[in-house]
Design a protein around this motif. Sequence first.
Motif, PDB file in Angstrom:
ATOM      1  N   ALA A 365       0.838  -1.203   0.000  1.00  0.00           N
ATOM      2  CA  ALA A 365       0.000   0.000   0.000  1.00  0.00           C
ATOM      3  C   ALA A 365       0.869   1.246   0.000  1.00  0.00           C
ATOM      4  CB  ALA A 365      -0.922  -0.006   1.213  1.00  0.00           C
ATOM      5  N   SER A 366       1.956   1.231   0.782  1.00  0.00           N
ATOM      6  CA  SER A 366       2.763   2.455   0.791  1.00  0.00           C
ATOM      7  C   SER A 366       3.547   2.607  -0.502  1.00  0.00           C
ATOM      8  CB  SER A 366       3.660   2.528   2.029  1.00  0.00           C
ATOM      9  OG  SER A 366       4.374   1.356   2.183  1.00  0.00           O
ATOM     10  N   LEU A 367       3.918   1.466  -1.107  1.00  0.00           N
ATOM     11  CA  LEU A 367       4.551   1.560  -2.438  1.00  0.00           C
ATOM     12  C   LEU A 367       3.585   2.217  -3.423  1.00  0.00           C
ATOM     13  CD1 LEU A 367       6.388  -1.809  -3.102  1.00  0.00           C
ATOM     14  CD2 LEU A 367       7.357   0.463  -2.925  1.00  0.00           C
ATOM     15  N   LEU A 368       2.322   1.795  -3.348  1.00  0.00           N
ATOM     16  CA  LEU A 368       1.314   2.357  -4.239  1.00  0.00           C
ATOM     17  C   LEU A 368       1.131   3.844  -3.972  1.00  0.00           C
ATOM     18  CD1 LEU A 368      -1.260  -0.530  -4.217  1.00  0.00           C
ATOM     19  CD2 LEU A 368      -0.194   0.429  -6.244  1.00  0.00           C
ATOM     20  N   LEU A 369       1.219   4.203  -2.685  1.00  0.00           N
ATOM     21  CA  LEU A 369       1.090   5.615  -2.337  1.00  0.00           C
ATOM     22  C   LEU A 369       2.200   6.429  -2.971  1.00  0.00           C
ATOM     23  CD1 LEU A 369       0.061   5.872   1.396  1.00  0.00           C
ATOM     24  CD2 LEU A 369      -1.012   6.923  -0.570  1.00  0.00           C
ATOM     25  N   VAL A 370       3.425   5.903  -2.848  1.00  0.00           N
ATOM     26  CA  VAL A 370       4.557   6.628  -3.445  1.00  0.00           C
ATOM     27  C   VAL A 370       4.322   6.794  -4.935  1.00  0.00           C
ATOM     28  CG1 VAL A 370       7.012   6.537  -3.909  1.00  0.00           C
ATOM     29  CG2 VAL A 370       6.152   5.755  -1.726  1.00  0.00           C
TER      30      VAL A 370
END
Lengths: 881, 113
Positions: A365-370
Amino acid sequence: MRKLRAWLLRFKGLFLTHARERDFADELDSHLQMHIDDNISTGMSPQEARRVAIMKLGGVDQAKEAYRDRATIPFLESVVQDLRFTLRQLRRNPAFTVTATVMVALGIGASVAIFAFVDAALIKPLPYQDPSQLLYVTETTPGIPLANFSYPDYLDWKKLNRVFESLDVYNPRGYPISTSTGMEIVDGARVTAGFFRTLGVGPLLGRDFQTGEDLPEAPRTLILSYASWQKRFGGKQEIVGQPITLDETPYTIIGVLPQNFHFAPVENAEFWTTVNPIGTCFTRRSCHSLRGIARLKDGISMEAALADVTRIAKDLEAQYPDSNRNQGATLGPLSRVIVGDVKPMLLLLLAGAALLLLIACINVASLLLVRSETRRRELAVRRALGATRTRLVRQFVIESLVIVVSGTIVGLFGSQWAMQILKGLIPAGMLAGMPYLNDLAFNSRVLLFAIGIAGFGVALFSLTPAIRLASLEMREGMAEGSRGSAGKAWTRIGSKLVILELTTAMVLLVGAGLLGKSFYRLLQVGTNFETKHLITMAIRPPVSAYGEDPQAIALARRIVNEIKNLPGVTSVALTDLLPLTYNSNTDWIRFPGREYSGEHNEVNQRGVSSEYFVTLQAKLLRGRMFTDSDDLSKPKVAVINQTLAKKYFPGEDPIGQRFGDTQLDPKSMKEIIGVVDDIREGTLDSDIWPAYYFPFNQNPDINYSIVVRTPQDEDLIPTVADAIRGIDSRISISSETTMTARVNDAPTVYLRRSAAWLVAGFAAVALLLGVVGLYGVIAYSVTQRTREIGVRIALGAQRASVYGLILKEAGALALAGIVIGTGCAILAASLMRKLLFGTPPWDITTLVGVAAVLGASALLASFLPARRAASVDPISALRAE
Amino acid sequence: MSKTEIWQGTLALMILKTLDTLGPIHGYGIARRIEQISGDRLSLNYGTLYPSLLKLEQEGWIVSEWGVSENNRKAKYYKLTRSGRKQLEREANEWNQTTAIVARFFGPLEEQS
């Protein structure tokens, strides 16, 4: 039908776009040409004619658009577009794609594999009829929560209860049979005649036991397990009715059990015979040897059943105060005795896998956020060009769908593999006690579980960027160089996710640490004898030849002497029950000259040969050991353990004191001749009970184990076994092993060891993921703050203070993760207290150690971005904006 | 039902009737014919004709084929199928009934009693 045909054609239209569009363009072209021709013939100029024709058409592109909407399914068409776009995006960024897929695969693979075990052990219904109505039922005594039934008590319960449709008992029993390698003990069980009817299992072949077939005078009958029928009798149909001799008694084979039948408490019993209540144990209410199963009557609750059997136990206690004093009743779902100790461990592992899944999801999810952050401009442009918000959100949904689906597929293959590996890691002895794992398979429930968590993943992954999208100021995204505030916003969300990740990692690490420590503690438990270099095996001579005491003693002496003379053997002894087995085979003792009101002074009793304590290297604290001449011709003697001495002879010298049975029967009186250190008779995690040892020669038995001390770990097992068979080939030998192996493969040890290793594996992955997550956030924050750092350096900030700035940011996150994680870990650890041993859930050293590991890893992860920050060139940083 | 759907349904019926009367004909011809029959009271946006034609084709009432027009232009010709003809009969009946009923509502009052 017509509608369906139209939909199918439109669906097909999704894929043949080029040919169709060219065809329609041609058609429009011809339409316009004809119209223009007509218009010109009415006197218009060619330009005018064309203008009017197009106007009448309502615009070429509009016509094409309307036509396309009808030719395809507009919603699906845009989905296909998004899908193509997504695949293109993912291909362009393989590092992201592979990382995200691997993380999802890891999380899903681990959870699904563990869930398959949980399913096989806990969810899949037992292979009995209406298994929810089945109970285990048994008596309790003050020291033993699951004491067995005595036969007379069982008969009374069966007669007096008002809550069971049926109540039956069983007990495990080995049968010696002759094989090509000599006599061998085959697992079997004795049951009362209604046992299989209570379970609701019918035989595959032949018939079930009939009422009355479990009485002493009934001819002996036997039912084979499916595996035994296949292995030992070649699966022949004619087997029913055949005679077979077991233990020198003729039996008739009357049936074969179905292939899927299993009953874990007797492991892989091959021979099922009836309880034939012959012998003193079946007449005494104090001899507890049978385990009960019952089927509840319809509409009776478990509480009502417990109340009823408790009433019976109370009545029996009043009626037989001598034998039934303080005896209660207990019962519960049958699954509890079938699955046993494995349940808490499985639930623990499932929780561990779930946490791993969580951390993997957060990372993705945080990769997607980045990514959504770096794509802000793209999104803003699309939005400005008229893409609806739904359309943009759908783009995210499709992206996460692609990632999750590919991750799930990889994960499912991985879980298949992991399931086989994990099952292979279970020692064969343990696996025999878990027959339900034979059904370990990738079934619809497991698939449903996988789909469920995949759905959760899709929701999570699409939600995070979508929420960000909602808060995104579109115009700001378009503006050049305005990444300040939005970047900070992302860092805020990212930071929260990292704290969550670190918290999860902390929980898993603490769990692994506590389990590891429990395991270590368990192995540190004093056994008070030397477990290394000790061979053990169980021996069973034929009753007909050695049933009489003098014969049994003579055989025992001969075995001890012959093995002792084998090269490489230091000493050898016999015992009727090996140490580290369980606290059982107890006796109720009473001391002459002391006040006695019928209480049960329950102590372990063990019959051992003269060199037993020497062979075990157990310390003699007072008095003397047995000698070979302590036999039936001499007064009875006993050696007591330290716990018995402390409990019953506080501040007294027990040597020379006497004790006997509850009636102080003169034949039972024994004189204490020695005190030995507390040899651990029970499992490693159980308490030391008072115990006394009596000389084998004063009460010989023909079921016993031998212990052989060797100077090193020599593989003397075959030599010893051959020597025994050399004495009499009719002697059966089983459970040949070493004491070290017995310790390591004991369920208490094995469960904790495997739980510790698996959770440690999860924790290691979690730590890695958490640290990578932290690194990502800090590195991103540094790129966001490059300009600010440049200004600071330009204004004279020291490199060291820049380091400090970044490390402080990382440190705050790590600290938050560690602090919250510690709280959660203590909470989680209290839930798994059952699996801990000698370690409190708040074990300080573990908590501090884990916090240090996590802190150090976090420092390492933030050091790299900090160094980059410190080496920022102020000039280029300022110029870049 | 929204207005456009009613319109689309009516347009489809007109197309089918046109094809029934004139035989195979191209889209432009259908459009002109509908305008002529309506006495130019109906101003048709020609572009909307084509999705309707496609829909009828997808449902199997009509088929299309490239051919050559009277003044030697390449054009796509539409033709009623047998099931299309039956569909036209059915829809014409339904239409007549519907209009008859609606007409009674709007007819002179004494006829209602």
